[in-house]
Design a protein around this motif. Structure first.
Motif, PDB file in Angstrom:
ATOM      1  N   ASP A  68      26.757  12.887  53.002  1.00  0.00           N
ATOM      2  CA  ASP A  68      26.782  13.304  51.590  1.00  0.00           C
ATOM      3  C   ASP A  68      28.236  13.511  51.168  1.00  0.00           C
ATOM      4  OD1 ASP A  68      26.164  14.166  49.079  1.00  0.00           O
ATOM      5  OD2 ASP A  68      25.358  16.112  49.684  1.00  0.00           O
ATOM      6  N   GLN A  69      28.736  12.603  50.340  1.00  0.00           N
ATOM      7  CA  GLN A  69      30.125  12.681  49.885  1.00  0.00           C
ATOM      8  C   GLN A  69      30.180  12.736  48.362  1.00  0.00           C
ATOM      9  OE1 GLN A  69      31.610   9.082  51.971  1.00  0.00           O
ATOM     10  NE2 GLN A  69      33.010  10.460  53.009  1.00  0.00           N
ATOM     11  N   ILE A  70      31.281  13.257  47.862  1.00  0.00           N
ATOM     12  CA  ILE A  70      31.481  13.327  46.413  1.00  0.00           C
ATOM     13  C   ILE A  70      32.914  12.899  46.099  1.00  0.00           C
ATOM     14  CG2 ILE A  70      32.193  15.779  46.379  1.00  0.00           C
ATOM     15  CD1 ILE A  70      30.471  16.027  43.787  1.00  0.00           C
ATOM     16  N   PHE A  71      33.068  12.154  45.005  1.00  0.00           N
ATOM     17  CA  PHE A  71      34.383  11.675  44.582  1.00  0.00           C
ATOM     18  C   PHE A  71      34.709  12.270  43.221  1.00  0.00           C
ATOM     19  CE2 PHE A  71      37.050   8.383  42.423  1.00  0.00           C
ATOM     20  CZ  PHE A  71      38.158   8.465  43.253  1.00  0.00           C
ATOM     21  N   VAL A  72      35.899  12.867  43.103  1.00  0.00           N
ATOM     22  CA  VAL A  72      36.349  13.448  41.833  1.00  0.00           C
ATOM     23  C   VAL A  72      37.438  12.546  41.262  1.00  0.00           C
ATOM     24  CG1 VAL A  72      37.419  15.438  40.704  1.00  0.00           C
ATOM     25  CG2 VAL A  72      35.750  15.795  42.545  1.00  0.00           C
ATOM     26  N   TYR A  73      37.193  12.082  40.042  1.00  0.00           N
ATOM     27  CA  TYR A  73      38.039  11.062  39.411  1.00  0.00           C
ATOM     28  C   TYR A  73      38.652  11.617  38.124  1.00  0.00           C
ATOM     29  CZ  TYR A  73      39.141   6.563  37.141  1.00  0.00           C
ATOM     30  OH  TYR A  73      39.766   5.519  36.518  1.00  0.00           O
ATOM     31  N   PHE A  74      39.967  11.714  38.106  1.00  0.00           N
ATOM     32  CA  PHE A  74      40.703  12.149  36.911  1.00  0.00           C
ATOM     33  C   PHE A  74      41.129  10.913  36.127  1.00  0.00           C
ATOM     34  CE2 PHE A  74      41.004  15.934  39.429  1.00  0.00           C
ATOM     35  CZ  PHE A  74      41.277  16.976  38.560  1.00  0.00           C
ATOM     36  N   THR A  75      40.901  10.920  34.826  1.00  0.00           N
ATOM     37  CA  THR A  75      41.353   9.804  33.996  1.00  0.00           C
ATOM     38  C   THR A  75      42.311  10.308  32.923  1.00  0.00           C
ATOM     39  OG1 THR A  75      40.671   8.033  32.485  1.00  0.00           O
ATOM     40  CG2 THR A  75      39.314  10.002  32.498  1.00  0.00           C
ATOM     41  N   GLU A  76      43.252   9.441  32.549  1.00  0.00           N
ATOM     42  CA  GLU A  76      44.205   9.765  31.482  1.00  0.00           C
ATOM     43  C   GLU A  76      43.579   9.541  30.099  1.00  0.00           C
ATOM     44  OE1 GLU A  76      47.457  10.599  32.005  1.00  0.00           O
ATOM     45  OE2 GLU A  76      47.698  10.176  34.145  1.00  0.00           O
ATOM     46  N   GLU A  77      42.460   8.813  30.080  1.00  0.00           N
ATOM     47  CA  GLU A  77      41.888   8.363  28.810  1.00  0.00           C
ATOM     48  C   GLU A  77      41.396   9.537  27.965  1.00  0.00           C
ATOM     49  OE1 GLU A  77      39.167   4.596  27.375  1.00  0.00           O
ATOM     50  OE2 GLU A  77      38.861   5.451  29.351  1.00  0.00           O
ATOM     51  N   LYS A  78      41.887   9.598  26.729  1.00  0.00           N
ATOM     52  CA  LYS A  78      41.522  10.708  25.837  1.00  0.00           C
ATOM     53  C   LYS A  78      40.053  10.638  25.425  1.00  0.00           C
ATOM     54  CE  LYS A  78      45.649  12.749  24.983  1.00  0.00           C
ATOM     55  NZ  LYS A  78      46.361  12.285  26.143  1.00  0.00           N
ATOM     56  N   SER A  79      39.576   9.413  25.178  1.00  0.00           N
ATOM     57  CA  SER A  79      38.174   9.210  24.819  1.00  0.00           C
ATOM     58  C   SER A  79      37.564   8.238  25.826  1.00  0.00           C
ATOM     59  CB  SER A  79      38.064   8.654  23.391  1.00  0.00           C
ATOM     60  OG  SER A  79      36.725   8.487  23.024  1.00  0.00           O
ATOM     61  N   VAL A  80      36.815   8.782  26.768  1.00  0.00           N
ATOM     62  CA  VAL A  80      36.301   7.976  27.883  1.00  0.00           C
ATOM     63  C   VAL A  80      35.218   7.022  27.383  1.00  0.00           C
ATOM     64  CG1 VAL A  80      35.065   8.052  30.083  1.00  0.00           C
ATOM     65  CG2 VAL A  80      36.838   9.736  29.588  1.00  0.00           C
ATOM     66  N   GLY A  81      35.426   5.732  27.667  1.00  0.00           N
ATOM     67  CA  GLY A  81      34.465   4.715  27.258  1.00  0.00           C
ATOM     68  C   GLY A  81      33.810   4.041  28.453  1.00  0.00           C
ATOM     69  N   VAL A  82      33.060   3.006  28.163  1.00  0.00           N
ATOM     70  CA  VAL A  82      32.304   2.289  29.198  1.00  0.00           C
ATOM     71  C   VAL A  82      33.236   1.681  30.248  1.00  0.00           C
ATOM     72  CG1 VAL A  82      30.778   0.316  29.602  1.00  0.00           C
ATOM     73  CG2 VAL A  82      30.364   1.821  27.660  1.00  0.00           C
ATOM     74  N   LYS A  83      34.398   1.189  29.804  1.00  0.00           N
ATOM     75  CA  LYS A  83      35.350   0.550  30.732  1.00  0.00           C
ATOM     76  C   LYS A  83      35.761   1.515  31.854  1.00  0.00           C
ATOM     77  CE  LYS A  83      39.806  -1.866  30.685  1.00  0.00           C
ATOM     78  NZ  LYS A  83      40.986  -2.201  29.860  1.00  0.00           N
ATOM     79  N   THR A  84      36.063   2.757  31.484  1.00  0.00           N
ATOM     80  CA  THR A  84      36.465   3.752  32.485  1.00  0.00           C
ATOM     81  C   THR A  84      35.303   4.092  33.412  1.00  0.00           C
ATOM     82  OG1 THR A  84      38.047   4.692  30.924  1.00  0.00           O
ATOM     83  CG2 THR A  84      37.456   6.067  32.785  1.00  0.00           C
ATOM     84  N   MET A  85      34.100   4.159  32.868  1.00  0.00           N
ATOM     85  CA  MET A  85      32.932   4.444  33.700  1.00  0.00           C
ATOM     86  C   MET A  85      32.699   3.316  34.705  1.00  0.00           C
ATOM     87  SD  MET A  85      32.110   7.397  32.779  1.00  0.00           S
ATOM     88  CE  MET A  85      30.600   7.599  33.721  1.00  0.00           C
TER      89      MET A  85
END
Length: 208
Positions: A68-85
């Motif tokens: 059981d693992q978990i990944f924490v992902y920080f993004t610079e994107e101000k408005s997160v869209g489908v591309k970032t997901m």
């Protein structure tokens, strides 16, 4: 916001997300949580004082279940869209991890939220804005202690008090404490409050 303010904000956010992951039963070093601002700046800020959020990404393993693992992902994107997901899903697929948390500085588009729902059979995705994580809500003195029951503990509770699930008080999926612990529908939390007469008083809520 100046780079100094931004770095101080991200230092708080980074600490809270590590506390959150640890409170869910994942391995997190004390160094990550106890790191002071100067150490954080030395590790993650560039020469101009700006923090590259990608350097804050991390993954860790459950204390009780190595698979059981978990990944924490920080993004610079101000408005997160489908591309970032899609980018996050690509990382999870590459690392064979089924659980991911995305942390972002602004907001998330409705279409990106639909990705979370659409992929829920295969991936457990959660989202937090940096504003959600500036303060650790469960460490506030007014928030009582919450413990997530195991399926076995839940079964024993219902049998002991001869209850059906529907008879338990409820906690909403969108409740900030439920989000902090990553509760899913049907999970039960034990809430322990101080009591003037008995020292401590325990109650139970089911997530719906």
């Amino acid at each position: 916001m100046s780079d100094v303010d931004e770095t101080a904000k991200l230092w708080k956010v980074n600490r809270t997300i590590h506390e959150l992951v640890r409170d869910r039963g994942f391995l997190v070093s004390d160094d990550e949580i106890n790191m002071d601002l100067q150490r954080f700046r030395d590790l993650y800020a560039n020469n101009s004082g700006t923090v590259d959020r990608n350097q804050l990404n991390f993954y860790t393993t459950s204390r009780t279940n190595p698979t059981d693992q978990i990944f924490v992902y920080f993004t610079e994107e101000k408005s997160v869209g489908v591309k970032t997901m899609r980018k996050l899903l690509g990382i999870l697929e590459e690392k064979s991890i089924q659980r991911g948390i995305i942390v972002f500085p602004g907001n998330m588009t409705p279409s990106a939220r639909k990705v979370i729902v659409a992929m829920s059979a295969q991936y457990r995705l959660e989202e937090f804005s940096e504003a959600d994580l500036l303060v650790n809500i469960v460490h506030h003195t007014l928030v009582p202690r919450h413990e997530v029951l195991t399926p076995e503990e839940k079964k024993n509770l219902l049998e002991k008090y001869r209850l059906k699930e529907t008879q338990l008080p409820r906690i909403q999926l969108a409740d900030p404490v439920a989000r902090y612990y990553g509760l899913r529908r049907g999970q039960v939390v034990k809430i322990t409050r101080p009591s003037e007469t008995s020292g401590r008083y325990a109650s139970y809520r089911i997530c719906f």
